[in-house]
Design a protein around this motif. Structure first.
Motif, PDB file in Angstrom:
ATOM      1  N   LEU A   1       0.761  -1.180   0.205  1.00 49.30           N
ATOM      2  CA  LEU A   1       0.320   0.006  -0.022  1.00 49.30           C
ATOM      3  C   LEU A   1       0.817   1.494   0.040  1.00 49.30           C
ATOM      4  O   LEU A   1       1.811   1.397   0.865  1.00 49.30           O
ATOM      5  CB  LEU A   1      -0.789   0.002   1.299  1.00 49.30           C
TER       6      LEU A   1
ATOM      7  N   HIS B   1      -0.948  -5.018   8.190  1.00 44.03           N
ATOM      8  CA  HIS B   1      -2.073  -4.657   9.375  1.00 44.03           C
ATOM      9  C   HIS B   1      -3.423  -4.329   8.736  1.00 44.03           C
ATOM     10  O   HIS B   1      -4.408  -4.720   9.063  1.00 44.03           O
ATOM     11  CB  HIS B   1      -1.795  -3.268   9.869  1.00 44.03           C
ATOM     12  N   TYR B   2      -3.314  -3.757   7.401  1.00 47.66           N
ATOM     13  CA  TYR B   2      -4.719  -3.694   6.808  1.00 47.66           C
ATOM     14  C   TYR B   2      -5.336  -5.054   6.308  1.00 47.66           C
ATOM     15  O   TYR B   2      -6.335  -5.547   6.568  1.00 47.66           O
ATOM     16  CB  TYR B   2      -4.288  -3.028   5.286  1.00 47.66           C
TER      17      TYR B   2
ATOM     18  N   ALA C   1       2.215  -1.635   7.334  1.00 49.86           N
ATOM     19  CA  ALA C   1       0.880  -1.083   6.976  1.00 49.86           C
ATOM     20  C   ALA C   1       0.045  -2.063   6.295  1.00 49.86           C
ATOM     21  O   ALA C   1      -0.935  -2.051   6.454  1.00 49.86           O
ATOM     22  CB  ALA C   1       0.863   0.358   6.205  1.00 49.86           C
ATOM     23  N   THR C   2       0.655  -2.620   5.172  1.00 52.39           N
ATOM     24  CA  THR C   2      -0.249  -3.446   4.336  1.00 52.39           C
ATOM     25  C   THR C   2      -0.810  -4.755   5.163  1.00 52.39           C
ATOM     26  O   THR C   2      -1.711  -5.141   4.919  1.00 52.39           O
ATOM     27  CB  THR C   2       1.020  -3.639   3.306  1.00 52.39           C
TER      28      THR C   2
ATOM     29  N   GLN D   1      -6.820  -6.997   9.524  1.00 55.66           N
ATOM     30  CA  GLN D   1      -8.058  -6.583   9.996  1.00 55.66           C
ATOM     31  C   GLN D   1      -9.152  -7.369   8.973  1.00 55.66           C
ATOM     32  O   GLN D   1     -10.349  -7.833   9.576  1.00 55.66           O
ATOM     33  CB  GLN D   1      -8.329  -5.035   9.646  1.00 55.66           C
TER      34      GLN D   1
ATOM     35  N   PRO E   1      -5.706  -0.638  -2.266  1.00 54.16           N
ATOM     36  CA  PRO E   1      -6.092  -2.060  -2.397  1.00 54.16           C
ATOM     37  C   PRO E   1      -6.246  -2.886  -3.638  1.00 54.16           C
ATOM     38  O   PRO E   1      -5.882  -3.869  -3.863  1.00 54.16           O
ATOM     39  CB  PRO E   1      -7.262  -1.987  -1.553  1.00 54.16           C
TER      40      PRO E   1
END
Lengths: 199, 199
Positions: free
Chosen positions: B112, B155-156, B152-153, B159, B120
């Protein structure tokens, strides 16, 4: 060994023919072109094919050229009484970028290396002798690399030229600009000392 | 600027699309192929053309593949309850060479990066969600790079997986084998200390 398929393996293997490219770099190049730079890859494939088909060696000076006689050899404005001998085409570009030399070049495409089977014929010495015998050359400038093989090649060519009464010069050896005496090798320092100039 | 002709210039320029290749390296590559490795150059041109035409992305895992469904995705002997998410195809090869992992992969082809317009969709997250919704995945292994963007990717994606009750794991952080504590950065050392294991 993990693989992504025969065509990708072949591409990675093909990249290894480039100088300084090992297996990791080759894989990186292949993936980069396939993932992110397909247009660039297409362009490279076409440019390579086009150059391999159309670029050969100049019949007079042996530099890489699209024409039978390269631009330099056919340029009437260049001096025809000076001939500069270099090992590689990149040396021609380096000299042109650094100097105002406007004479002719001759590209050996290597240096004498009997152990590798590279003799005078492979370096185009017969062509060079033909040039000598035209009697137009006043000065022969030897710009081979200052390595053992380059020096031996220069020595060999200078003897051919001397026997034809052609004036031969050699690029000066000495301390490179910006160099420090302390870190210059002793061979170079010895050359620079014995070749000292009046100021 | 000195030149040896438009076709050679175009070839040198085309080599610059390769990662880590500047003007000098590009010139060296072009001259090397034209002077010494014409067969290798022909092979590279053909391999590149062939790969660009025939290699696309696997419709399921997005890895580079000659087939619509890559060998890994169509292999009935591999586990279909584990899915490992990586950024690049080379990460798949690295994991296969280092481990005995026999599950599925999913290649994001990047991370990302909103500033570069990579959201995405560009990473195939919609395809990933389709995979999640098949309800076959027991463990999602996040193997993105330990960089800010990679984290960050990860984590995304974690979720998205948590909201579907999929168990998510992440590659362990810690001191690399052969490393010396003194020279390990403090972030890594902090991770290694807080993640200490009983022996």
């Amino acid at each position: 060994m993990a693989s992504l398929g025969p065509r990708i393996d072949e591409l990675i293997e093909a990249f290894r023919c480039l100088p300084g490219v090992g297996p990791k770099s080759a894989q990186r190049m292949a993936f980069h072109l396939l993932e992110r730079q397909r247009d660039g890859g297409k362009r490279l494939s076409n440019a390579l094919n086009d150059a391999l088909t159309n670029v050969h060696h100049c019949q007079q000076c042996r530099i890489l050229s699209e024409l039978e006689l390269c631009n330099r050899c056919s340029d009437a404005n260049r001096r025809h009484d000076q001939l500069c001998i270099v090992e590689m085409p990149s040396d021609v570009l380096a000299i042109e970028q650094a100097t105002h030399y406007k004479g002719q070049f001759f590209v050996l495409s290597g240096h004498l290396s009997p152990l590798d089977g590279i003799g005078p014929e492979a370096l185009g010495i017969p062509q060079l002798i033909t040039l000598f015998d035209k009697n137009t050359i006043q000065e022969l400038i030897l710009a081979t690399n200052p390595t053992v093989e380059g020096e031996a090649t220069a020595h060999y060519i200078s003897q051919l030229a001397h026997s034809r009464n052609i004036h031969v010069t050699r690029l000066a050896h000495g301390i490179p600009l910006g160099g420090e005496l302390e870190f210059v090798d002793s061979g170079t320092l010895s050359h620079a000392f014995s070749g000292r100039e009046s100021i």
